[in-house]
Design a protein around this motif. Sequence first.
Motif, PDB file in Angstrom:
ATOM      1  N   CYS A  86      98.830 -50.213 -14.417  1.00 25.99           N
ATOM      2  CA  CYS A  86      98.141 -51.340 -14.569  1.00 25.99           C
ATOM      3  C   CYS A  86      96.586 -51.052 -15.294  1.00 25.99           C
ATOM      4  O   CYS A  86      95.797 -50.343 -14.703  1.00 25.99           O
ATOM      5  N   PRO A  87      96.373 -51.667 -16.241  1.00 23.26           N
ATOM      6  CA  PRO A  87      95.153 -51.621 -17.059  1.00 23.26           C
ATOM      7  C   PRO A  87      94.063 -52.151 -16.053  1.00 23.26           C
ATOM      8  O   PRO A  87      92.913 -51.643 -16.221  1.00 23.26           O
ATOM      9  N   SER A  88      94.032 -53.268 -15.207  1.00 27.67           N
ATOM     10  CA  SER A  88      93.083 -53.754 -14.415  1.00 27.67           C
ATOM     11  C   SER A  88      92.835 -52.494 -13.382  1.00 27.67           C
ATOM     12  O   SER A  88      91.473 -52.024 -13.076  1.00 27.67           O
ATOM     13  N   CYS A  89      93.810 -51.938 -12.797  1.00 27.15           N
ATOM     14  CA  CYS A  89      93.528 -50.641 -11.811  1.00 27.15           C
ATOM     15  C   CYS A  89      92.720 -49.670 -12.613  1.00 27.15           C
ATOM     16  O   CYS A  89      91.831 -48.996 -12.207  1.00 27.15           O
ATOM     17  N   TYR A 118     102.122 -55.261 -27.638  1.00 21.90           N
ATOM     18  CA  TYR A 118     100.835 -55.939 -27.116  1.00 21.90           C
ATOM     19  C   TYR A 118     100.083 -55.416 -26.103  1.00 21.90           C
ATOM     20  O   TYR A 118     100.769 -55.183 -24.954  1.00 21.90           O
ATOM     21  N   TYR A 119      98.760 -54.747 -26.176  1.00 19.46           N
ATOM     22  CA  TYR A 119      98.166 -54.070 -25.273  1.00 19.46           C
ATOM     23  C   TYR A 119      97.246 -54.771 -24.326  1.00 19.46           C
ATOM     24  O   TYR A 119      96.968 -54.142 -23.293  1.00 19.46           O
ATOM     25  N   GLY A 120      96.840 -55.782 -24.799  1.00 18.03           N
ATOM     26  CA  GLY A 120      95.833 -56.412 -24.116  1.00 18.03           C
ATOM     27  C   GLY A 120      94.382 -56.131 -24.206  1.00 18.03           C
ATOM     28  O   GLY A 120      94.398 -55.146 -25.318  1.00 18.03           O
ATOM     29  N   CYS A 121      93.645 -56.827 -23.763  1.00 14.16           N
ATOM     30  CA  CYS A 121      92.189 -56.599 -24.206  1.00 14.16           C
ATOM     31  C   CYS A 121      91.577 -55.394 -23.426  1.00 14.16           C
ATOM     32  O   CYS A 121      90.403 -55.269 -23.707  1.00 14.16           O
ATOM     33  N   ILE A 122      92.115 -54.852 -22.328  1.00 18.15           N
ATOM     34  CA  ILE A 122      91.295 -53.776 -21.572  1.00 18.15           C
ATOM     35  C   ILE A 122      91.936 -52.460 -21.432  1.00 18.15           C
ATOM     36  O   ILE A 122      91.333 -51.659 -21.036  1.00 18.15           O
ATOM     37  N   MET A 123      93.118 -52.387 -22.146  1.00 17.38           N
ATOM     38  CA  MET A 123      93.922 -51.042 -21.755  1.00 17.38           C
ATOM     39  C   MET A 123      93.181 -49.808 -22.556  1.00 17.38           C
ATOM     40  O   MET A 123      92.888 -48.681 -22.077  1.00 17.38           O
ATOM     41  N   ASN A 124      92.491 -50.198 -23.770  1.00 20.79           N
ATOM     42  CA  ASN A 124      91.656 -49.436 -24.556  1.00 20.79           C
ATOM     43  C   ASN A 124      90.118 -49.528 -24.466  1.00 20.79           C
ATOM     44  O   ASN A 124      89.513 -49.184 -25.345  1.00 20.79           O
ATOM     45  N   ALA A 131      88.326 -44.173 -23.486  1.00 20.66           N
ATOM     46  CA  ALA A 131      88.688 -42.780 -23.875  1.00 20.66           C
ATOM     47  C   ALA A 131      90.189 -42.423 -24.170  1.00 20.66           C
ATOM     48  O   ALA A 131      90.553 -41.504 -23.919  1.00 20.66           O
ATOM     49  N   PHE A 132      90.732 -43.416 -24.731  1.00 18.03           N
ATOM     50  CA  PHE A 132      92.289 -43.172 -25.244  1.00 18.03           C
ATOM     51  C   PHE A 132      92.569 -44.213 -26.111  1.00 18.03           C
ATOM     52  O   PHE A 132      92.380 -45.463 -26.117  1.00 18.03           O
ATOM     53  N   ASP A 133      93.075 -43.704 -27.375  1.00 14.69           N
ATOM     54  CA  ASP A 133      93.738 -44.316 -28.287  1.00 14.69           C
ATOM     55  C   ASP A 133      92.774 -45.311 -29.250  1.00 14.69           C
ATOM     56  O   ASP A 133      91.682 -45.008 -28.751  1.00 14.69           O
ATOM     57  N   ASP A 134      93.086 -45.851 -30.235  1.00 13.26           N
ATOM     58  CA  ASP A 134      92.004 -46.637 -30.909  1.00 13.26           C
ATOM     59  C   ASP A 134      91.774 -47.998 -30.129  1.00 13.26           C
ATOM     60  O   ASP A 134      92.772 -48.752 -29.903  1.00 13.26           O
ATOM     61  N   CYS A 135      90.481 -48.455 -30.298  1.00 12.79           N
ATOM     62  CA  CYS A 135      90.204 -49.535 -29.389  1.00 12.79           C
ATOM     63  C   CYS A 135      90.604 -50.902 -30.006  1.00 12.79           C
ATOM     64  O   CYS A 135      90.746 -51.900 -29.554  1.00 12.79           O
ATOM     65  N   GLU A 136      90.756 -50.782 -31.409  1.00 16.03           N
ATOM     66  CA  GLU A 136      91.060 -52.073 -32.000  1.00 16.03           C
ATOM     67  C   GLU A 136      92.578 -52.033 -32.675  1.00 16.03           C
ATOM     68  O   GLU A 136      93.124 -53.050 -32.785  1.00 16.03           O
ATOM     69  N   ASN A 137      93.104 -50.740 -32.711  1.00 20.16           N
ATOM     70  CA  ASN A 137      94.489 -50.689 -33.321  1.00 20.16           C
ATOM     71  C   ASN A 137      95.323 -49.723 -32.767  1.00 20.16           C
ATOM     72  O   ASN A 137      95.566 -48.577 -33.223  1.00 20.16           O
ATOM     73  N   PRO A 138      95.302 -49.640 -30.987  1.00 20.35           N
ATOM     74  CA  PRO A 138      96.041 -48.881 -30.460  1.00 20.35           C
ATOM     75  C   PRO A 138      97.374 -48.567 -31.035  1.00 20.35           C
ATOM     76  O   PRO A 138      98.108 -49.441 -31.474  1.00 20.35           O
ATOM     77  N   PRO A 147      98.941 -58.045 -35.576  1.00 18.78           N
ATOM     78  CA  PRO A 147      97.485 -58.312 -35.598  1.00 18.78           C
ATOM     79  C   PRO A 147      96.658 -58.519 -34.524  1.00 18.78           C
ATOM     80  O   PRO A 147      95.578 -58.274 -34.458  1.00 18.78           O
ATOM     81  N   LEU A 148      97.404 -59.179 -33.370  1.00 18.09           N
ATOM     82  CA  LEU A 148      96.652 -59.626 -32.206  1.00 18.09           C
ATOM     83  C   LEU A 148      96.969 -58.497 -30.917  1.00 18.09           C
ATOM     84  O   LEU A 148      96.839 -59.105 -29.835  1.00 18.09           O
ATOM     85  N   LYS A 149      97.306 -57.356 -31.066  1.00 17.00           N
ATOM     86  CA  LYS A 149      97.774 -56.562 -30.241  1.00 17.00           C
ATOM     87  C   LYS A 149      96.673 -56.085 -29.049  1.00 17.00           C
ATOM     88  O   LYS A 149      97.164 -55.751 -27.986  1.00 17.00           O
ATOM     89  N   VAL A 150      95.367 -56.332 -29.450  1.00 17.50           N
ATOM     90  CA  VAL A 150      94.326 -56.334 -28.393  1.00 17.50           C
ATOM     91  C   VAL A 150      93.471 -57.564 -28.020  1.00 17.50           C
ATOM     92  O   VAL A 150      92.656 -57.650 -27.419  1.00 17.50           O
TER      93      VAL A 150
END
Length: 293
Positions: A80-83, A149-155, A162-169, A187-190
């Motif tokens: 879970c990205p929130s956790c 789709y990664y969502g807005c807080i995974m990266n 500190a993982f993957d690219d924050c704009e294009n994971p 294009p909207l993955k984050v």
Amino acid sequence: MSEAIAYYPGCSGLGTSKEYDTSTRAVCAALGLSLVDIPDWSCCGSTPAHTKDHTLSAALSARNLQLVSDLGLKTAATPCPSCLTNLRTANHRIEAAPFKAKVDKLLDEPYGGTVNAISVLQALVENIGLDTIKAAVRTPLKGLKVACYYGCIMNRPPELMAFDDCENPMAMDNILAAMGAEVVPFPLKVECCGASYGIPRPDVTAKLSGKLLEAAVGVGADMVAVACPLCQMNLDLRQGQVNRAMGTHYRIPVPYFTQLMGVALNIADAEIGFGKLNVDPRPVLSKALSGAD
């Protein structure tokens, strides 16, 4: 066989996103990643805690991290990205001694600050690796077009996650591509899906989630793969609300990426859990994998 790591399922993993938990456990087991359950784990505070009290929010996460330390483990993975955000934020904030002192007062046992929290996605990439994942494929996802789709807080924020690219994971893209899927550029993955606004402002969530579904259709995706329980809920369960609000007729499957991995690894249907999703991906999967037009 990779090193064992602690596993923090999060509250939704035992409830609304049970299929994410079961498919995660099954995929990791199939790939040789040993997940160790944390005894007596508790809620990390999710979204509400930090809006009320930063010290309490950090203490809720620190308690769980110390339980990991008590197991003699140095890493905890959560789906879970929130956790993940809460666990990593707690680690960051207790680097300040005055703040840590306030947190420790709320704990039965002071937290040593020695446990690294990562996502299951990161664990699969770094602890298992794409080569091993690709070699384990039994049913390639050939013919399936997937938008990741990664969502807005995974990266994000990048200095914290500190993982993957924050704009294009690319971690999820690379995993599903290794399993044979055609990962379409998304294009909207984050971009945000509306997150917890689904309850107080469903109009906002409908607009933002509708934008994501529109983009997925626009790039020719058969389905949208996700890694976040809240994102999955907004795009799948609330798809009908999106259609009513936006005058659309979307019927797009939104499985967790671990569920698609489960298909490629020939994991049992009961552990994959497609039946718990609102839009069943199985008809689309069957058509795509059979090569039908």
